[in-house]
Design a protein around this motif. Sequence first.
Motif, PDB file in Angstrom:
ATOM      1  N   GLY A  44       0.955  -1.098   0.014  1.00 34.69           N
ATOM      2  CA  GLY A  44       0.067  -0.220  -0.065  1.00 34.69           C
ATOM      3  C   GLY A  44       0.929   1.336   0.149  1.00 34.69           C
ATOM      4  N   HIS A  45       2.165   1.022   0.083  1.00 32.44           N
ATOM      5  CA  HIS A  45       2.849   2.272  -0.006  1.00 32.44           C
ATOM      6  C   HIS A  45       3.083   2.706  -1.344  1.00 32.44           C
ATOM      7  CE1 HIS A  45       5.000   1.667   4.131  1.00 32.44           C
ATOM      8  NE2 HIS A  45       3.898   1.150   4.326  1.00 32.44           N
ATOM      9  N   HIS A  46       3.343   4.080  -1.419  1.00 31.91           N
ATOM     10  CA  HIS A  46       3.392   4.747  -2.851  1.00 31.91           C
ATOM     11  C   HIS A  46       4.628   5.446  -2.755  1.00 31.91           C
ATOM     12  CE1 HIS A  46      -0.870   4.317  -2.495  1.00 31.91           C
ATOM     13  NE2 HIS A  46      -0.845   4.750  -3.763  1.00 31.91           N
ATOM     14  N   VAL A  49     -11.966  12.691   0.591  1.00 34.64           N
ATOM     15  CA  VAL A  49     -10.483  12.977   0.989  1.00 34.64           C
ATOM     16  C   VAL A  49     -10.003  11.769   0.873  1.00 34.64           C
ATOM     17  CG1 VAL A  49      -9.403  13.765   3.079  1.00 34.64           C
ATOM     18  CG2 VAL A  49     -11.643  14.910   2.333  1.00 34.64           C
ATOM     19  N   LYS A  50      -8.727  11.616   0.525  1.00 37.44           N
ATOM     20  CA  LYS A  50      -7.975  10.366   0.274  1.00 37.44           C
ATOM     21  C   LYS A  50      -6.505  10.531   0.936  1.00 37.44           C
ATOM     22  CE  LYS A  50      -6.629   9.272  -3.885  1.00 37.44           C
ATOM     23  NZ  LYS A  50      -6.351   8.809  -5.149  1.00 37.44           N
ATOM     24  N   HIS A  51      -6.257   9.513   1.590  1.00 36.87           N
ATOM     25  CA  HIS A  51      -4.775   9.537   2.267  1.00 36.87           C
ATOM     26  C   HIS A  51      -3.955   8.427   1.609  1.00 36.87           C
ATOM     27  CE1 HIS A  51      -7.372  10.980   5.401  1.00 36.87           C
ATOM     28  NE2 HIS A  51      -6.250  11.964   5.834  1.00 36.87           N
ATOM     29  N   ILE A  52      -2.781   9.309   0.953  1.00 27.66           N
ATOM     30  CA  ILE A  52      -1.874   8.286   0.296  1.00 27.66           C
ATOM     31  C   ILE A  52      -0.691   8.175   1.047  1.00 27.66           C
ATOM     32  CG2 ILE A  52      -0.334   8.310  -1.633  1.00 27.66           C
ATOM     33  CD1 ILE A  52      -2.295   9.891  -3.251  1.00 27.66           C
ATOM     34  N   TYR A  53      -0.350   6.885   1.343  1.00 23.78           N
ATOM     35  CA  TYR A  53       0.743   6.930   2.097  1.00 23.78           C
ATOM     36  C   TYR A  53       2.305   6.417   1.598  1.00 23.78           C
ATOM     37  CZ  TYR A  53      -3.028   6.188   5.488  1.00 23.78           C
ATOM     38  OH  TYR A  53      -3.987   6.167   6.473  1.00 23.78           O
ATOM     39  N   TRP A  54       3.039   7.209   1.576  1.00 28.07           N
ATOM     40  CA  TRP A  54       4.342   7.477   0.720  1.00 28.07           C
ATOM     41  C   TRP A  54       5.386   6.976   1.749  1.00 28.07           C
ATOM     42  CZ3 TRP A  54       4.141   8.981  -4.142  1.00 28.07           C
ATOM     43  CH2 TRP A  54       2.901   9.827  -4.619  1.00 28.07           C
ATOM     44  N   ALA A  55       6.394   6.118   0.855  1.00 25.02           N
ATOM     45  CA  ALA A  55       7.565   5.976   1.750  1.00 25.02           C
ATOM     46  C   ALA A  55       8.461   6.739   1.475  1.00 25.02           C
ATOM     47  CB  ALA A  55       7.999   4.408   0.807  1.00 25.02           C
ATOM     48  N   GLY A  56       8.220   7.696   2.690  1.00 25.24           N
ATOM     49  CA  GLY A  56       8.847   9.102   2.767  1.00 25.24           C
ATOM     50  C   GLY A  56       8.269  10.177   2.230  1.00 25.24           C
ATOM     51  N   GLU A 111      -0.099  11.537   3.240  1.00 23.43           N
ATOM     52  CA  GLU A 111      -0.550  12.711   2.302  1.00 23.43           C
ATOM     53  C   GLU A 111      -2.104  12.746   2.050  1.00 23.43           C
ATOM     54  OE1 GLU A 111      -0.083  14.841  -2.049  1.00 23.43           O
ATOM     55  OE2 GLU A 111       0.478  12.991  -1.802  1.00 23.43           O
ATOM     56  N   GLU A 112      -2.527  13.974   2.665  1.00 23.88           N
ATOM     57  CA  GLU A 112      -4.246  14.137   2.353  1.00 23.88           C
ATOM     58  C   GLU A 112      -4.364  14.886   1.053  1.00 23.88           C
ATOM     59  OE1 GLU A 112      -7.216  14.984   5.839  1.00 23.88           O
ATOM     60  OE2 GLU A 112      -6.574  16.972   4.710  1.00 23.88           O
ATOM     61  N   VAL A 113      -5.163  14.006   0.226  1.00 27.39           N
ATOM     62  CA  VAL A 113      -5.435  14.622  -1.107  1.00 27.39           C
ATOM     63  C   VAL A 113      -7.144  15.138  -0.934  1.00 27.39           C
ATOM     64  CG1 VAL A 113      -5.741  14.053  -3.679  1.00 27.39           C
ATOM     65  CG2 VAL A 113      -3.989  12.846  -2.231  1.00 27.39           C
TER      66      VAL A 113
END
Length: 749
Positions: free
Chosen positions: A195-197, A435-442, A468-470
């Motif tokens: 699930g990480h981006h 509202v979407k949350h994207i979970y980045w690797a860093g 990150e909140e989109v």
Amino acid sequence: MEIFNIENKDAINITNCDEEPIHIPGSIQPHGYLLALHKKDLTVAFCSNNCPNLFGKPTTALLGAAIGSLITEEELTTLQTKLTEEKPDYSQPIVFTINGQECNVLVHMRGDWTVLEIEPFPDGRMNLPDLYSYTSNFVTHINQADTLQALCQAIAQQTRDITGYDRVMIYRFDDNYNGEVFAEALRDDLLPFLGHHYPHTDIPVQARQLYMLNMMRMIVDIDYAPVPIVTKNKDADNTQLDLSLSILRSVSSIHLEYLRNMGVKATLTISLIQDNKLWGMISCHHYTARNIPYFTRLSALLQGHFLTSQIRVREVQEEYKRWKQIENTLHTLQETINHSPNFVEEILGNKELLEMTDATGAIIGYNGLIESTGDVPKGAELDKMIAALRTAAKGQMYSTAKLKDIIALGSDYAGAIFIPLTEQDFIIWLKPEIVKHIYWAGNPTKAVEMDKGTSRLTPRKSFELYAEEVKDQSTPWSTPELRGAGELAYALQNQLLIKYAQENELRYKQMNAKLTHLNTELSTFNWISSHDLKEPLRKIQILISSITHSSREPQVNDKVTHTLTRIEQSARNMQTYVDDIALYSKVDTSGVPVPVDLNNVIERVLKTNGWNDDERYQFSIAKMPTVLGYKDQLELLFKNLFDNATKFSNGNVQISVDCKLANSDNSMAGNYYEISLTDNGIGFEHMYAEKIFLIFQRLHNRDKYPGSGIGLALCKKIMTNHNGDITARSTAGEGSVFKLYFPQDKTEN
């Protein structure tokens, strides 16, 4: 003999890594060896600087040597056979024994070179994969996996079982090449990355291009020392040896630093290509150095091929499942549209209109009205949104998941589908913000950072989860939803056009009835003009004439005589108007047009009116064509034109009539006979060029130039009856040119 190193020594840092020529590093990884042979004679032009360790010969002896002197005759024959194959499979290695050591040899051709990449078996043995077992397992995965993600998860696990890497991830790229870990198999003690981006900057453009060319890439140990490639050609450099297809190619130092920051020691990457585009990749990570045999790598590559064969199938399967749901709803709505007289109101009242596209509001604009259902903007905000969507659509279907890009309406309206039905009518579906949350690797905004020790920019060192909140976006419109919206709009468009056609038909019937009534009244008026009005006029003229000319009447004074004369003249003028109106009304297309020779028409007009015998008039008539028309009307046409030319003259009249093939001045379609009638009369100002063809329009005094002003209007009507046109061009005092345009008679051609 002097040896020259072609390793790329250009300074590469994080600020220019997107321009790094990674396909021509001039060096390789040390777990293998490379020879580049001249295509023509198979002599060694380049070799990696570690080749003496394998061949037992110094570099000076290798460069320039024929490949046949370095391998056995049987191996040379095998190599030559592979090079002559029509479609050689360069992914399948051949096996050479060099100084008693068995090696895989991969062969590919690039530019002027035949490149040999040589890898000794890591464990000294050639272990062939169990293809039957892998294929059987894949078929099982296909049957058991309900979704594409489930299938990817199974492939990730099997790839890890085959290769033994600590972590195997399957990436999926979005349209901007940001990567998402879509499936993952890993050691139990590792933290999952599922699930990480990862931002698109992690894989520069030139790296993605190489992944398209070379589907498999392995790094045995990120801390390796690159082995330079050497040659005896002093003018050679790294640009002359393209290693795009090489599996041993040395890796960018920036990428190695990136992996080091992640704590990764070894990698294997397999491209997943769909529709000639990099869909994603299988990325294998190991936390110690790892070298796996080439045939094991091929087994992993086979998993990639298995998966890419199913990606589109699974995507279509999931889309089809959604489409079947939409199709049932669509059928119900289409039935309502096709059979209900109030279909717009009824489909807006059906909740399935919104469910079909997973929308929360819908708007239909038709026949000047705007109707809606669900949550939609109101008042001026609605008008602004419609205008913005209409502009963005440009007459086509338009969809967006980010309405804010064209108009800001708040969180209730973030996605829209706009489909024009007619020039004014339309249908719109709306979705709210999610509202979407994207979970980045860093942190993706900090892909690079300053190294405190060296004060230089480096790839990010922290891969700590960053959320990150989109905002300002809706869920995307799926392909089935867009298709369903399009088909419903098509049905709605057809029914609206039928409705408008029926309304127009009724309106035309009503107009036709009014026109019929008016024509009846006009016919009655024409009959009255021709009969009832003429009789009183004749009596007035007779009575006045008898008073002024009869010897039996007592003498009247001059004033009375003058008045009676004026009354008599007015009666004559009125008589002329009545006659001309009757004539104008009779010029119609009720008869059947026939071929008419205009030469005969003009000759008859000149003879009948005596213009041929009058020395005051000079006519120059060119050869005229035959046109399809009404003979009596054409005679009246030329009579009026000649009469007009002789009347508005200064004495000696010169009239010429010419004909040629041309297009109409008014851009009428098709080919026309252009007949020009030129005179030397008094002419008129250019501003009156159109006014003169209007009924009862006069430019001159009636006393000097008698007439009702209907002659040229009659000419215009006659030309219209013949599907043609008439124009005039003139300068006051210099004569006039009238142009007649008759369609070519197709039967004549």
